[in-house]
Design an enzyme around this catalytic site. Structure first.
Site, PDB file in Angstrom:
ATOM      1  N   TYR A  88       0.851  -1.187   0.000  1.00 55.71           N
ATOM      2  CA  TYR A  88       0.000   0.000   0.000  1.00 55.71           C
ATOM      3  C   TYR A  88       0.888   1.239   0.000  1.00 55.71           C
ATOM      4  O   TYR A  88       1.912   1.275   0.680  1.00 55.71           O
ATOM      5  CB  TYR A  88      -0.915  -0.002   1.229  1.00 55.71           C
ATOM      6  CG  TYR A  88      -2.145   0.857   1.076  1.00 55.71           C
ATOM      7  CD1 TYR A  88      -3.250   0.404   0.362  1.00 55.71           C
ATOM      8  CD2 TYR A  88      -2.210   2.130   1.642  1.00 55.71           C
ATOM      9  CE1 TYR A  88      -4.385   1.184   0.218  1.00 55.71           C
ATOM     10  CE2 TYR A  88      -3.344   2.920   1.498  1.00 55.71           C
ATOM     11  CZ  TYR A  88      -4.424   2.447   0.794  1.00 55.71           C
ATOM     12  OH  TYR A  88      -5.548   3.222   0.648  1.00 55.71           O
ATOM     13  N   ASN A 164     -14.555   3.608   4.000  1.00 55.14           N
ATOM     14  CA  ASN A 164     -15.388   3.189   2.871  1.00 55.14           C
ATOM     15  C   ASN A 164     -16.567   4.121   2.581  1.00 55.14           C
ATOM     16  O   ASN A 164     -16.774   4.495   1.423  1.00 55.14           O
ATOM     17  CB  ASN A 164     -15.873   1.753   3.085  1.00 55.14           C
ATOM     18  CG  ASN A 164     -14.733   0.755   3.015  1.00 55.14           C
ATOM     19  OD1 ASN A 164     -14.029   0.686   2.011  1.00 55.14           O
ATOM     20  ND2 ASN A 164     -14.527  -0.013   4.071  1.00 55.14           N
ATOM     21  N   THR A 190     -20.704  -5.791  -4.233  1.00 55.36           N
ATOM     22  CA  THR A 190     -20.850  -6.385  -2.899  1.00 55.36           C
ATOM     23  C   THR A 190     -19.780  -5.899  -1.928  1.00 55.36           C
ATOM     24  O   THR A 190     -19.850  -6.212  -0.747  1.00 55.36           O
ATOM     25  CB  THR A 190     -20.788  -7.923  -2.971  1.00 55.36           C
ATOM     26  OG1 THR A 190     -19.556  -8.314  -3.602  1.00 55.36           O
ATOM     27  CG2 THR A 190     -21.959  -8.483  -3.758  1.00 55.36           C
ATOM     28  N   SER A 191     -18.800  -5.137  -2.416  1.00 57.96           N
ATOM     29  CA  SER A 191     -17.796  -4.581  -1.515  1.00 57.96           C
ATOM     30  C   SER A 191     -18.459  -3.576  -0.583  1.00 57.96           C
ATOM     31  O   SER A 191     -19.581  -3.123  -0.805  1.00 57.96           O
ATOM     32  CB  SER A 191     -16.695  -3.889  -2.321  1.00 57.96           C
ATOM     33  OG  SER A 191     -17.212  -2.724  -2.941  1.00 57.96           O
ATOM     34  N   ILE A 192     -17.756  -3.205   0.488  1.00 65.84           N
ATOM     35  CA  ILE A 192     -18.328  -2.235   1.421  1.00 65.84           C
ATOM     36  C   ILE A 192     -18.539  -0.892   0.726  1.00 65.84           C
ATOM     37  O   ILE A 192     -19.564  -0.236   0.922  1.00 65.84           O
ATOM     38  CB  ILE A 192     -17.427  -2.083   2.655  1.00 65.84           C
ATOM     39  CG1 ILE A 192     -17.282  -3.432   3.372  1.00 65.84           C
ATOM     40  CG2 ILE A 192     -18.011  -1.053   3.617  1.00 65.84           C
ATOM     41  CD1 ILE A 192     -18.580  -4.039   3.824  1.00 65.84           C
ATOM     42  N   VAL A 193     -17.571  -0.468  -0.089  1.00 60.69           N
ATOM     43  CA  VAL A 193     -17.759   0.767  -0.846  1.00 60.69           C
ATOM     44  C   VAL A 193     -18.978   0.642  -1.758  1.00 60.69           C
ATOM     45  O   VAL A 193     -19.806   1.558  -1.844  1.00 60.69           O
ATOM     46  CB  VAL A 193     -16.506   1.120  -1.660  1.00 60.69           C
ATOM     47  CG1 VAL A 193     -16.797   2.258  -2.635  1.00 60.69           C
ATOM     48  CG2 VAL A 193     -15.368   1.530  -0.740  1.00 60.69           C
ATOM     49  N   ARG A 213     -19.751 -10.568  -8.933  1.00 62.80           N
ATOM     50  CA  ARG A 213     -18.998 -11.710  -9.449  1.00 62.80           C
ATOM     51  C   ARG A 213     -19.867 -12.958  -9.473  1.00 62.80           C
ATOM     52  O   ARG A 213     -20.820 -13.099  -8.710  1.00 62.80           O
ATOM     53  CB  ARG A 213     -17.769 -11.967  -8.576  1.00 62.80           C
ATOM     54  CG  ARG A 213     -16.743 -10.861  -8.588  1.00 62.80           C
ATOM     55  CD  ARG A 213     -15.627 -11.157  -7.618  1.00 62.80           C
ATOM     56  NE  ARG A 213     -14.621 -10.098  -7.580  1.00 62.80           N
ATOM     57  CZ  ARG A 213     -13.615 -10.066  -6.729  1.00 62.80           C
ATOM     58  NH1 ARG A 213     -13.467 -11.033  -5.841  1.00 62.80           N
ATOM     59  NH2 ARG A 213     -12.744  -9.072  -6.761  1.00 62.80           N
ATOM     60  N   ASP A 214     -19.501 -13.878 -10.355  1.00 58.02           N
ATOM     61  CA  ASP A 214     -20.160 -15.182 -10.401  1.00 58.02           C
ATOM     62  C   ASP A 214     -19.492 -16.092  -9.385  1.00 58.02           C
ATOM     63  O   ASP A 214     -18.345 -16.513  -9.559  1.00 58.02           O
ATOM     64  CB  ASP A 214     -20.020 -15.784 -11.800  1.00 58.02           C
ATOM     65  CG  ASP A 214     -20.771 -14.990 -12.838  1.00 58.02           C
ATOM     66  OD1 ASP A 214     -21.971 -15.250 -13.017  1.00 58.02           O
ATOM     67  OD2 ASP A 214     -20.157 -14.097 -13.467  1.00 58.02           O
ATOM     68  N   ARG A 215     -20.177 -16.358  -8.305  1.00 59.46           N
ATOM     69  CA  ARG A 215     -19.638 -17.258  -7.296  1.00 59.46           C
ATOM     70  C   ARG A 215     -20.794 -17.794  -6.462  1.00 59.46           C
ATOM     71  O   ARG A 215     -21.914 -17.248  -6.497  1.00 59.46           O
ATOM     72  CB  ARG A 215     -18.617 -16.550  -6.419  1.00 59.46           C
ATOM     73  CG  ARG A 215     -19.103 -15.317  -5.689  1.00 59.46           C
ATOM     74  CD  ARG A 215     -17.927 -14.647  -5.013  1.00 59.46           C
ATOM     75  NE  ARG A 215     -18.286 -13.391  -4.387  1.00 59.46           N
ATOM     76  CZ  ARG A 215     -17.397 -12.508  -3.963  1.00 59.46           C
ATOM     77  NH1 ARG A 215     -16.098 -12.743  -4.107  1.00 59.46           N
ATOM     78  NH2 ARG A 215     -17.774 -11.371  -3.396  1.00 59.46           N
TER      79      ARG A 215
END
Length: 275
Positions: A88, A164, A190-193, A213-215
């Site tokens: 980072y 976020n 689906t991320s927090i952001v 995403r496909d999961r």
């Protein structure tokens, strides 16, 4: 911007601080030092499950304008893991770096020059702007580094309000002048952001098209995003099989803003949606 929960190794989970959130009975107006603390520390960069350790920290002195805060909760963000790994851009100095970048705590004691109208023992505070070292039981920083927040919200909300949600807010306002009724499209929804984008957009009367995403479990993820206020949710494979993605808009206006956190073909799909 992937789901933080999926990025945690078992070792990192074991290293999370287990700090109670009941008000401390030992708060004081003035103290010369904070109580002894325990902290999650690393001396070199590398995989979190290999370089992190839990250590006792000597009681830090409380300066005249300092505030000693007992941490109540601190999240494990992907950026926290990236700092530990050394990838980072902004990182604390080594060795003996204390991990963590945001969180919520309770004022334990004040330096004698701190105005009690500004902060008082028992107040809930967050580091503002965020700063290194939240993965420890007690933190001492200047009073100006703390921002008082409400104590009637869940601690996990207060602990995660900075990184976020504010990222989402800035992305909604910094690039395009959006008006109620406008549409935006994003991947990594689906991320927090991404979840914050959906909620903030709904509050401002904006529509969202969300790509996930496909999961396994994608249907449950879709339902959750819909409950947050998403207008449309598609998987990446659903869009890959459609030649004209704008045919999926229905009555929604063509998006004025696209937010991409994935890259590659996923970014191309975002561009195909834009007006």
């Amino acid at each position: 911007m992937g789901s933080p929960g999926r990025l945690l190794t078992a070792a990192v989970r074991r290293l999370r601080l287990r700090v109670g959130i009941k008000p401390s009975t030992a708060m004081a107006r003035y103290l010369s030092t904070c109580p002894p603390a325990r902290a999650v520390i690393y001396d070199q960069h590398g995989p979190p499950d290999q370089v992190l350790r839990v250590a006792d920290v000597a009681p830090p002195e409380i300066g005249d304008r300092d505030v000693c805060v007992r941490m109540l909760a601190a999240p494990i963000n992907p950026s926290d893991l990236n700092r530990i790994e050394g990838v980072y851009p902004v990182r604390p100095p080594l060795p003996a770096a204390v991990a963590g970048y945001e969180g919520v705590g309770q004022v334990h004691a004040l330096g004698p020059a701190v105005d009690s109208d500004y902060l008082s023992p028992g107040d809930w505070v967050i580091p503002s702007p965020p700063s290194f070292g939240t993965w420890q039981t007690y933190v001492v920083k200047p009073a100006a580094a703390w921002h008082r927040v409400r104590s009637d919200v869940p601690p996990q909300y207060a602990a995660t309000v900075t990184v976020n949600p504010l990222t989402a807010l800035r992305m909604l306002g910094d690039f395009v002048n959006l008006s109620p009724g406008d549409t935006l499209v994003q991947n990594g929804a689906t991320s927090i952001v991404g979840q914050c984008i959906i909620q903030l957009a709904k509050l401002h009367g904006l529509h969202t098209i969300n790509i996930i995403r496909d999961r396994p479990g994608w249907e449950e993820a879709k339902d959750k995003l819909k409950q947050l206020g998403a207008d449309e949710v598609f998987t990446q494979s659903q869009l890959d099989s459609i030649k004209n993605v704008k045919s999926l808009l229905g009555a929604l206006p063509e998006p004025a803003l696209g937010l991409n956190c994935v890259g590659g073909n996923a970014a191309s799909v975002i561009m195909k949606f834009l007006r």
